[in-house]
Design an enzyme around this catalytic site. Sequence first.
Site, PDB file in Angstrom:
ATOM      1  N   LYS A 114       7.216  -2.229  -3.189  1.00 46.73           N
ATOM      2  CA  LYS A 114       6.006  -1.491  -2.813  1.00 46.73           C
ATOM      3  C   LYS A 114       5.422  -0.708  -3.981  1.00 46.73           C
ATOM      4  O   LYS A 114       4.211  -0.566  -4.100  1.00 46.73           O
ATOM      5  CB  LYS A 114       6.296  -0.545  -1.641  1.00 46.73           C
ATOM      6  N   LYS A 198       6.764 -12.504   2.695  1.00 43.00           N
ATOM      7  CA  LYS A 198       6.831 -11.962   4.056  1.00 43.00           C
ATOM      8  C   LYS A 198       5.419 -11.767   4.633  1.00 43.00           C
ATOM      9  O   LYS A 198       4.513 -11.363   3.908  1.00 43.00           O
ATOM     10  CB  LYS A 198       7.551 -10.613   3.934  1.00 43.00           C
ATOM     11  N   LYS A 201       1.254  -6.397   6.591  1.00 44.60           N
ATOM     12  CA  LYS A 201      -0.006  -5.715   6.906  1.00 44.60           C
ATOM     13  C   LYS A 201      -0.837  -5.517   5.655  1.00 44.60           C
ATOM     14  O   LYS A 201      -2.054  -5.422   5.703  1.00 44.60           O
ATOM     15  CB  LYS A 201       0.269  -4.296   7.422  1.00 44.60           C
TER      16      LYS A 201
END
Length: 333
Positions: A114, A198, A201
């Site tokens: 992230k 993956k 969102k």
Amino acid sequence: MSKKIFSGVQPTGNLHLGNYLGAIKNFVTLNNDNENKCIFCVVDLHAITVKQNPKELRNNIRETVATFIASGIDPKKSIIFNQSSVAAHAEAAWILSCVARMGWLNRMTQFKEKAGKDKEKASVGLYSYPVLMAADILLYDATHVPVGDDQKQHLELCRDIAQKFNNDFEVNNFLQVPEPLIQKEFSRIMSLKDGSKKMSKSELSDLSRINLTDNKDQIINKIKKAKTDPLLLPKSLKEIDERVEAKNLIGIYASLTNSTLDKSIENFAGKNFSEFKEKLSQVLVDKIEPISAEIKKLLADQEYLDQILLEGVEKANSIASKKIEGIKEIVGF
Ligand code: TYM
């Protein structure tokens, strides 16, 4: 055996098929078993570890509650609440951050993903986020935590923190060491555009995921455009491992029809993708369209959603405030 279930979902918008098949579907099954005590948390404190628009965040909190209910979680049976309304979460997170070790957090792969290349610019919250997650779970003495595969490492950290706290303060089992509940198959749903990534969102392309608010036409269009390979559908499990897009799509089909990967491969062995995609679209529309319609209906009644949260906060608070008092006492406050 009766289980104490706790899990959380971030209200960051675009809840998708990965969240549903990897986590929420399992929440519903656990909620339906009367033996279990379930708590489902909208983790708004986690959401602000990356920048949020305040107005959108407020809407997304309600939308997450609506998604839980539309998916089949019964707010009369399970506690549904938002994290920031129960002060004990932030308090426990601080105390536990003094128990967790830097070395443990440095190993967290999700932070590395992230934060990307520019770690220096990531928020401190993004780094210490798994400690807050541990606080969430440990405040409720959760015995089992249903999550998708991407949260496995965070749960291991939670177990380490609980054990270290119990050892350091010599309070045998005061913090319950929780077990992860991760489905064997389909615990990681991949992007429709790249079977090695993956479903997420935050992925820019909306075509990479099926949102739980998508309508029939959007679902059909996304499956039509989903990446495949030039071959016919595989005939065996062995053959499918290298064909990540085919594996993901067949996995989604299997999970939606409550079947296994093996059986679904058998069903479509040697067929072409267009025929399979039609069937897949159909099961997706059958599953997602009613959820999507129900989310929209629930969102029109903000008062109802706020009332669910208010009742959930009260119940969660009465459990968490007792636990945090115990923690403070043990620490010496
Ligand atoms: P979050 O909000 O990213 O995701 C919510 C749940 O959805 C699962 N999930 C997936 N499962 C399969 N395939 C995918 N592509 C996929 N994407 C997401 C996640 O594994 C998760 O179960 N840190 C957590 C929230 C959290 C939490 C907690 C969970 C905070 N406190 C305490 C359990 C217990 C998170 O960010 O999930």
